[in-house]
Design a protein around this motif. Structure first.
Motif, PDB file in Angstrom:
ATOM      1  N   PHE A  96     -15.948   4.282  -2.436  1.00 34.41           N
ATOM      2  CA  PHE A  96     -15.386   3.464  -1.360  1.00 34.41           C
ATOM      3  C   PHE A  96     -15.959   3.870  -0.008  1.00 34.41           C
ATOM      4  O   PHE A  96     -16.095   3.025   0.884  1.00 34.41           O
ATOM      5  CB  PHE A  96     -13.861   3.587  -1.343  1.00 34.41           C
ATOM      6  CG  PHE A  96     -13.184   2.595  -0.450  1.00 34.41           C
ATOM      7  CD1 PHE A  96     -12.941   1.294  -0.881  1.00 34.41           C
ATOM      8  CD2 PHE A  96     -12.787   2.940   0.836  1.00 34.41           C
ATOM      9  CE1 PHE A  96     -12.315   0.376  -0.051  1.00 34.41           C
ATOM     10  CE2 PHE A  96     -12.165   2.028   1.666  1.00 34.41           C
ATOM     11  CZ  PHE A  96     -11.927   0.738   1.219  1.00 34.41           C
TER      12      PHE A  96
ATOM     13  N   TRP B 217     -13.426  -3.588  -8.692  1.00 33.36           N
ATOM     14  CA  TRP B 217     -12.272  -2.776  -9.081  1.00 33.36           C
ATOM     15  C   TRP B 217     -11.193  -3.637  -9.717  1.00 33.36           C
ATOM     16  O   TRP B 217     -10.503  -3.199 -10.629  1.00 33.36           O
ATOM     17  CB  TRP B 217     -11.707  -2.057  -7.861  1.00 33.36           C
ATOM     18  CG  TRP B 217     -12.395  -0.766  -7.576  1.00 33.36           C
ATOM     19  CD1 TRP B 217     -13.422  -0.202  -8.268  1.00 33.36           C
ATOM     20  CD2 TRP B 217     -12.084   0.134  -6.509  1.00 33.36           C
ATOM     21  NE1 TRP B 217     -13.787   0.994  -7.708  1.00 33.36           N
ATOM     22  CE2 TRP B 217     -12.988   1.235  -6.633  1.00 33.36           C
ATOM     23  CE3 TRP B 217     -11.169   0.143  -5.476  1.00 33.36           C
ATOM     24  CZ2 TRP B 217     -12.973   2.313  -5.744  1.00 33.36           C
ATOM     25  CZ3 TRP B 217     -11.143   1.208  -4.593  1.00 33.36           C
ATOM     26  CH2 TRP B 217     -12.039   2.276  -4.726  1.00 33.36           C
TER      27      TRP B 217
ATOM     28  N   ASN C 208      -5.328   0.747  -6.025  1.00 33.60           N
ATOM     29  CA  ASN C 208      -6.548   0.977  -5.250  1.00 33.60           C
ATOM     30  C   ASN C 208      -7.042  -0.303  -4.595  1.00 33.60           C
ATOM     31  O   ASN C 208      -7.532  -0.280  -3.457  1.00 33.60           O
ATOM     32  CB  ASN C 208      -7.633   1.557  -6.147  1.00 33.60           C
ATOM     33  CG  ASN C 208      -7.337   2.980  -6.594  1.00 33.60           C
ATOM     34  OD1 ASN C 208      -6.509   3.655  -5.996  1.00 33.60           O
ATOM     35  ND2 ASN C 208      -8.006   3.421  -7.648  1.00 33.60           N
TER      36      ASN C 208
ATOM     37  N   ILE D 278     -17.446  -3.814   1.056  1.00 35.44           N
ATOM     38  CA  ILE D 278     -16.080  -3.615   0.583  1.00 35.44           C
ATOM     39  C   ILE D 278     -15.566  -4.826  -0.177  1.00 35.44           C
ATOM     40  O   ILE D 278     -14.901  -4.683  -1.219  1.00 35.44           O
ATOM     41  CB  ILE D 278     -15.152  -3.297   1.780  1.00 35.44           C
ATOM     42  CG1 ILE D 278     -15.487  -1.922   2.359  1.00 35.44           C
ATOM     43  CG2 ILE D 278     -13.691  -3.341   1.364  1.00 35.44           C
ATOM     44  CD1 ILE D 278     -14.637  -1.530   3.543  1.00 35.44           C
TER      45      ILE D 278
ATOM     46  N   LEU E  45     -14.218  -4.300  -3.985  1.00 33.73           N
ATOM     47  CA  LEU E  45     -12.824  -4.448  -4.386  1.00 33.73           C
ATOM     48  C   LEU E  45     -12.677  -5.434  -5.540  1.00 33.73           C
ATOM     49  O   LEU E  45     -11.802  -5.264  -6.400  1.00 33.73           O
ATOM     50  CB  LEU E  45     -11.984  -4.904  -3.192  1.00 33.73           C
ATOM     51  CG  LEU E  45     -11.805  -3.880  -2.068  1.00 33.73           C
ATOM     52  CD1 LEU E  45     -11.014  -4.488  -0.917  1.00 33.73           C
ATOM     53  CD2 LEU E  45     -11.113  -2.623  -2.572  1.00 33.73           C
TER      54      LEU E  45
ATOM     55  N   SER F 295       0.812  -1.218   0.000  1.00 38.12           N
ATOM     56  CA  SER F 295       0.000   0.000   0.000  1.00 38.12           C
ATOM     57  C   SER F 295       0.841   1.261   0.000  1.00 38.12           C
ATOM     58  O   SER F 295       0.325   2.343  -0.285  1.00 38.12           O
ATOM     59  CB  SER F 295      -0.934   0.009   1.220  1.00 38.12           C
ATOM     60  OG  SER F 295      -1.792  -1.105   1.213  1.00 38.12           O
TER      61      SER F 295
ATOM     62  N   GLY G  21      -7.129  -0.526  -0.698  1.00 36.98           N
ATOM     63  CA  GLY G  21      -8.462  -0.761  -0.145  1.00 36.98           C
ATOM     64  C   GLY G  21      -8.516  -2.013   0.708  1.00 36.98           C
ATOM     65  O   GLY G  21      -9.215  -2.048   1.734  1.00 36.98           O
TER      66      GLY G  21
ATOM     67  N   VAL H 163      -7.907   5.920  -3.308  1.00 32.69           N
ATOM     68  CA  VAL H 163      -8.979   4.956  -3.030  1.00 32.69           C
ATOM     69  C   VAL H 163     -10.293   5.681  -2.756  1.00 32.69           C
ATOM     70  O   VAL H 163     -11.343   5.352  -3.321  1.00 32.69           O
ATOM     71  CB  VAL H 163      -8.595   4.062  -1.828  1.00 32.69           C
ATOM     72  CG1 VAL H 163      -9.797   3.267  -1.334  1.00 32.69           C
ATOM     73  CG2 VAL H 163      -7.485   3.111  -2.226  1.00 32.69           C
TER      74      VAL H 163
ATOM     75  N   THR I 198     -17.752   1.232   2.505  1.00 27.02           N
ATOM     76  CA  THR I 198     -17.353   1.112   3.911  1.00 27.02           C
ATOM     77  C   THR I 198     -18.559   1.219   4.835  1.00 27.02           C
ATOM     78  O   THR I 198     -18.721   0.427   5.778  1.00 27.02           O
ATOM     79  CB  THR I 198     -16.320   2.194   4.262  1.00 27.02           C
ATOM     80  OG1 THR I 198     -15.192   2.086   3.394  1.00 27.02           O
ATOM     81  CG2 THR I 198     -15.862   2.043   5.702  1.00 27.02           C
TER      82      THR I 198
ATOM     83  N   SER J 192      -9.551  -2.121   4.632  1.00 27.78           N
ATOM     84  CA  SER J 192     -10.670  -2.958   5.073  1.00 27.78           C
ATOM     85  C   SER J 192     -10.345  -3.771   6.317  1.00 27.78           C
ATOM     86  O   SER J 192     -11.253  -4.255   6.998  1.00 27.78           O
ATOM     87  CB  SER J 192     -11.094  -3.891   3.941  1.00 27.78           C
ATOM     88  OG  SER J 192     -10.094  -4.875   3.690  1.00 27.78           O
TER      89      SER J 192
END
Length: 305
Positions: free
Chosen positions: A93, A258, A271, A251, A255, A57, A275, A85, A97, A279
């Motif tokens: 996002f 994505w 991302n 989430i 994801l 990340s 993400g 993100v 969430t 999470s």
């Protein structure tokens, strides 16, 4: 004439007695080293993926593929990746969430209350068919969640609840394992004498359960809540079957959508990784916050006479 010194024949048994003691001391030491090594391997097995997600990340899209996975790259891009993100797809996002928090926290809370009430009733009330009901619950533990996803979708489609929040919330309210754990814990931690005393004082069954039963079952309730919350938060297959609107996605499902965009946008891979790291944070917070209630409840239950 007697002598005060020990003869070789007298010293030999003492030496023979000391030898097994050294061997016995070495055996536990080898066992501790073996157990510690095994625990270290399991710790690495669970910790390395989390470490990789965090390190990944902090990298740019190019560094993700050009650098070693567990080593930081030259540019620290964590905050830029987090901003990317929450800014992607018009900030969807944030919505994912909130959806995950709604599904997991609200669903786990209601599931815990229902499991506690049912487990308490099975443990403290005598009625015909009680063991049959408990056996059916144990059978429900053995049924995989994927096997019930399609029948649930057909049922929810018939009543018009498919592709709504209820399609994910309602199935999460049932926790066979939680009911089983609450029944066992209530049977052991809620004395019948306390219930009878409360009844003699004029308390109703509902008041006894909410004021006495729930407090005595607190460690089991925290365990059920955590298990249910983690299970709902990580659930992927049920939302995939039930939901078609991206605004309702949790989430986990978001994801994955994505991830399908990576063929058109390589930056989307960053991302997805960032993400995934974000999470994990709510689950870590839940475990850290609830751990003291868990341990406190266990200690309180241990000192009760």
């Amino acid at each position: 004439m007697s002598t005060t010194g020990n003869t070789p024949a007298q010293d030999a048994p003492a030496t023979a007695r000391r030898a097994p003691a050294g061997t016995a001391t070495g055996a536990p030491l080898r066992s501790k080293i073996l157990v510690t090594g095994i625990l270290a391997l399991f710790t690495a097995y669970f910790a390395v993926p989390v470490l990789w997600v965090f390190v990944a990340s902090t990298k740019t899209a190019s560094d993700l593929f050009d650098s070693f996975g567990l080593a930081f790259a030259g540019e620290f891009a964590l905050f830029g990746n987090i901003a990317g993100v929450f800014g992607a797809n018009d900030g969807i996002f944030w919505r994912w969430t909130l959806n995950s928090l709604l599904y997991s926290v609200f669903g786990a809370l209601l599931a815990t209350v229902l499991a506690a009430a049912a487990g308490y009733a099975l443990a403290k009330y005598r009625f015909r068919g009680r063991e049959l009901v408990f056996g059916l619950v144990l059978g429900g533990v053995l049924v995989p969640a994927a096997a019930t996803a399609l029948p649930l979708y057909l049922l929810f489609s018939q009543i018009g609840l498919a592709n709504t929040y209820w399609a994910v919330l309602l199935p999460g309210l049932i926790s066979p394992f939680g009911l089983y754990l609450c029944r066992i814990y209530a049977d052991a931690s809620v004395p019948d004498a306390v219930i009878e005393s409360a009844r003699l004082e004029g308390a109703g069954e509902g008041r006894i359960f909410f004021t006495l039963g729930l407090r005595m079952m607190a460690p089991a309730l925290v365990t059920v809540f955590l298990f249910q919350m983690v299970g709902i938060w990580n659930n992927y297959f049920l939302p995939l079957v039930m939901l078609a609107d991206e605004e309702l996605y949790p989430i986990t499902l978001g994801l994955v959508t994505w991830q399908t965009y990576q063929s058109r946008d390589v930056g989307m891979y960053t991302n997805v990784v960032t993400g995934s790291m974000l999470s994990v944070i709510p689950l870590v917070i839940a475990i850290v916050v609830l751990q003291r209630f868990w341990r406190g409840g266990l200690t309180a239950g241990a000192v009760k006479g």
